[in-house]
Write an enzyme that holds these catalytic residues in place. Sequence first.
Site, PDB file in Angstrom:
ATOM      1  N   THR A  15      39.003 -17.121  -4.091  1.00  0.00           N
ATOM      2  CA  THR A  15      38.132 -17.906  -3.210  1.00  0.00           C
ATOM      3  C   THR A  15      36.670 -17.750  -3.610  1.00  0.00           C
ATOM      4  OG1 THR A  15      37.953 -16.108  -1.592  1.00  0.00           O
ATOM      5  CG2 THR A  15      39.751 -17.669  -1.283  1.00  0.00           C
ATOM      6  N   ASP A  16      35.863 -18.713  -3.177  1.00  0.00           N
ATOM      7  CA  ASP A  16      34.434 -18.676  -3.477  1.00  0.00           C
ATOM      8  C   ASP A  16      33.656 -18.155  -2.266  1.00  0.00           C
ATOM      9  OD1 ASP A  16      34.294 -20.803  -1.663  1.00  0.00           O
ATOM     10  OD2 ASP A  16      34.049 -22.328  -3.226  1.00  0.00           O
ATOM     11  N   ALA A  17      32.346 -18.244  -2.320  1.00  0.00           N
ATOM     12  CA  ALA A  17      31.500 -17.708  -1.250  1.00  0.00           C
ATOM     13  C   ALA A  17      31.729 -18.413   0.094  1.00  0.00           C
ATOM     14  CB  ALA A  17      30.028 -17.813  -1.644  1.00  0.00           C
ATOM     15  N   GLY A  19      34.715 -19.198   1.128  1.00  0.00           N
ATOM     16  CA  GLY A  19      36.063 -18.859   1.557  1.00  0.00           C
ATOM     17  C   GLY A  19      37.115 -19.882   1.151  1.00  0.00           C
ATOM     18  N   ILE A  20      36.747 -20.787   0.274  1.00  0.00           N
ATOM     19  CA  ILE A  20      37.637 -21.848  -0.196  1.00  0.00           C
ATOM     20  C   ILE A  20      38.079 -21.506  -1.619  1.00  0.00           C
ATOM     21  CG2 ILE A  20      37.759 -24.303  -0.794  1.00  0.00           C
ATOM     22  CD1 ILE A  20      35.607 -24.762   1.377  1.00  0.00           C
TER      23      ILE A  20
END
Length: 134
Positions: A15-17, A19-20
């Site tokens: 996930t990225d920053a 949350g995806i």
Amino acid sequence: MTTTDTQLIVRYAETDAQGIVHHSNYLVWFEEGRSDYLRQKGLNYTDFEKSGYFVVVVEATARYKAPAYYEDQLCVRTTLARAQGKILEFHYEVVNQQGTLLAEGKTVHVVLGRDRRPVALPETLLKQILETAG
């Protein structure tokens, strides 16, 4: 053509920053689906390589429809859409536990021989990857 299902759970590192799930992970999941497709047929990439055949990606596409999140349970549906001579084409759908389509894509592969030149898969391997389950 046959379709196989591969179950995955989204890891935090994917996930990225926000949350995806980062978009690049879908190509990794396509590869996992493709590898599992072969395993479900009783094969794996090392079988091809030991026989002197190397399956290389020459095209990859992905279309994103909805986001995935940490700990989502995903299914990668992998279909061998085309197997002609030295060309293999796989199609993918990634769906979450609710059945929502998150992404779809395809990869096109060329089979190379030990000399790194395009070559058709032998009929025995081709037949095995085309067999339907069950």
